[in-house]
Design a protein around this motif. Sequence first.
Motif, PDB file in Angstrom:
ATOM      1  N   VAL A  60     116.048  49.924  77.250  1.00 46.95           N
ATOM      2  CA  VAL A  60     114.609  50.194  77.149  1.00 46.95           C
ATOM      3  C   VAL A  60     113.819  49.164  77.950  1.00 46.95           C
ATOM      4  O   VAL A  60     114.319  48.089  78.281  1.00 46.95           O
ATOM      5  CB  VAL A  60     114.127  50.156  75.676  1.00 46.95           C
ATOM      6  N   THR A  66     122.798  55.282  82.439  1.00 46.22           N
ATOM      7  CA  THR A  66     122.053  55.751  81.276  1.00 46.22           C
ATOM      8  C   THR A  66     121.461  57.136  81.523  1.00 46.22           C
ATOM      9  O   THR A  66     121.079  57.480  82.643  1.00 46.22           O
ATOM     10  CB  THR A  66     120.919  54.774  80.910  1.00 46.22           C
ATOM     11  N   ASP A  67     121.360  57.924  80.451  1.00 45.67           N
ATOM     12  CA  ASP A  67     120.803  59.274  80.549  1.00 45.67           C
ATOM     13  C   ASP A  67     119.289  59.248  80.340  1.00 45.67           C
ATOM     14  O   ASP A  67     118.663  58.168  80.334  1.00 45.67           O
ATOM     15  CB  ASP A  67     121.482  60.209  79.534  1.00 45.67           C
ATOM     16  N   ASP A  68     118.689  60.422  80.159  1.00 43.60           N
ATOM     17  CA  ASP A  68     117.232  60.510  79.996  1.00 43.60           C
ATOM     18  C   ASP A  68     116.742  59.797  78.749  1.00 43.60           C
ATOM     19  O   ASP A  68     115.563  59.450  78.641  1.00 43.60           O
ATOM     20  CB  ASP A  68     116.797  61.976  79.954  1.00 43.60           C
ATOM     21  N   ARG A  69     117.631  59.561  77.802  1.00 45.62           N
ATOM     22  CA  ARG A  69     117.258  58.841  76.579  1.00 45.62           C
ATOM     23  C   ARG A  69     117.509  57.340  76.695  1.00 45.62           C
ATOM     24  O   ARG A  69     117.332  56.599  75.724  1.00 45.62           O
ATOM     25  CB  ARG A  69     118.033  59.399  75.395  1.00 45.62           C
ATOM     26  N   THR A 107     110.070  51.922  75.971  1.00 43.57           N
ATOM     27  CA  THR A 107     110.423  53.274  76.403  1.00 43.57           C
ATOM     28  C   THR A 107     111.808  53.267  77.035  1.00 43.57           C
ATOM     29  O   THR A 107     112.210  52.287  77.688  1.00 43.57           O
ATOM     30  CB  THR A 107     109.406  53.816  77.419  1.00 43.57           C
ATOM     31  N   PRO A 108     112.591  54.338  76.866  1.00 43.84           N
ATOM     32  CA  PRO A 108     113.946  54.393  77.429  1.00 43.84           C
ATOM     33  C   PRO A 108     113.934  54.329  78.953  1.00 43.84           C
ATOM     34  O   PRO A 108     113.014  54.836  79.604  1.00 43.84           O
ATOM     35  CB  PRO A 108     114.476  55.748  76.942  1.00 43.84           C
ATOM     36  N   SER A 162     116.029  55.566  82.090  1.00 38.96           N
ATOM     37  CA  SER A 162     117.111  56.431  82.568  1.00 38.96           C
ATOM     38  C   SER A 162     117.589  55.949  83.930  1.00 38.96           C
ATOM     39  O   SER A 162     116.853  55.310  84.682  1.00 38.96           O
ATOM     40  CB  SER A 162     116.629  57.879  82.668  1.00 38.96           C
ATOM     41  N   GLU A 172     122.023  51.089  74.597  1.00 35.41           N
ATOM     42  CA  GLU A 172     120.652  51.605  74.604  1.00 35.41           C
ATOM     43  C   GLU A 172     119.799  50.710  75.494  1.00 35.41           C
ATOM     44  O   GLU A 172     119.721  49.501  75.278  1.00 35.41           O
ATOM     45  CB  GLU A 172     120.079  51.612  73.179  1.00 35.41           C
ATOM     46  N   ILE A 199     120.455  56.010  77.245  1.00 34.29           N
ATOM     47  CA  ILE A 199     121.726  55.720  76.575  1.00 34.29           C
ATOM     48  C   ILE A 199     122.896  55.945  77.529  1.00 34.29           C
ATOM     49  O   ILE A 199     122.939  56.939  78.262  1.00 34.29           O
ATOM     50  CB  ILE A 199     121.897  56.595  75.316  1.00 34.29           C
TER      51      ILE A 199
END
Length: 254
Positions: free
Chosen positions: A180, A202-205, A186-187, A189, A178, A207
């Motif tokens: 941030v 990492t994706d839009d979240r 905030t994540p 991406s 994860e 992750i």
Amino acid sequence: MGDQTTGAIDESPDVVDAGEETTPHTTNVVVWDIPSAIVVGERFRIKVGMKCADECDLANSEFGIYDEGLQPGSGIRDPGSEEGSGIRDPGFEEGSGIGDQGSREGKRVATGKLSSDLWPGTTGLHVAEVELEAPAAEGLYTWSVRSLGSDAEIPHAEGSVSFGVRVVSHPEYLVTVETVDKESQTPLSGARVVMHPYKAITDDRGIAKVRVAKGAYRLFVSQSRYLTFGLPVEVDADMTARAELYVEPVQERN
């Protein structure tokens, strides 16, 4: 009779001066799209390109691919930093090695033939895609590509290039990362996650999921405008790691 024999030798148009015309042309060899890691025994593909320094047509020229064995001390996977891995990224420029004559040893594992098509944006670079099989034991291997001559009328010197093949055991565990922003939480991406030799984005979240073999690693997470995050991790089961990245300080101009 003697005069006729002498005349044939002196005046025959087939007699040539063994000078520049017989000097072999240089053959440059490049290899790219090398995977950063291949599971033992699995098949993978690379691209091989060859070009004559004098831009002769090398279409249908043959080449061989050779396994020259494990690099010294590489029988055990090094899970350390990416910079010290000795593996090239699968980019064209990093894997070029133009003019490297390499070793004359090694077991031939495959052969291939160049296509008649030229690689886009180049002059005289003929390319082939080759499917290969990874060795049955993990480690960092040295492989090479060598030209085997061409059908051109002018002789060509053998060209070769060496490249690294990183072979890993079957990934057993899933690591969820994860990522941030440290201040806003905030994540992030599009961050690059590396547990060498395994990689993910990492994706839009924010992750990324990386499947790895059991062992000790150094987790690196990088993103533009942020300082690179590093963390040692020991993997012996599925796990989750959190990477909090600091914004890179802006340098003040005088």
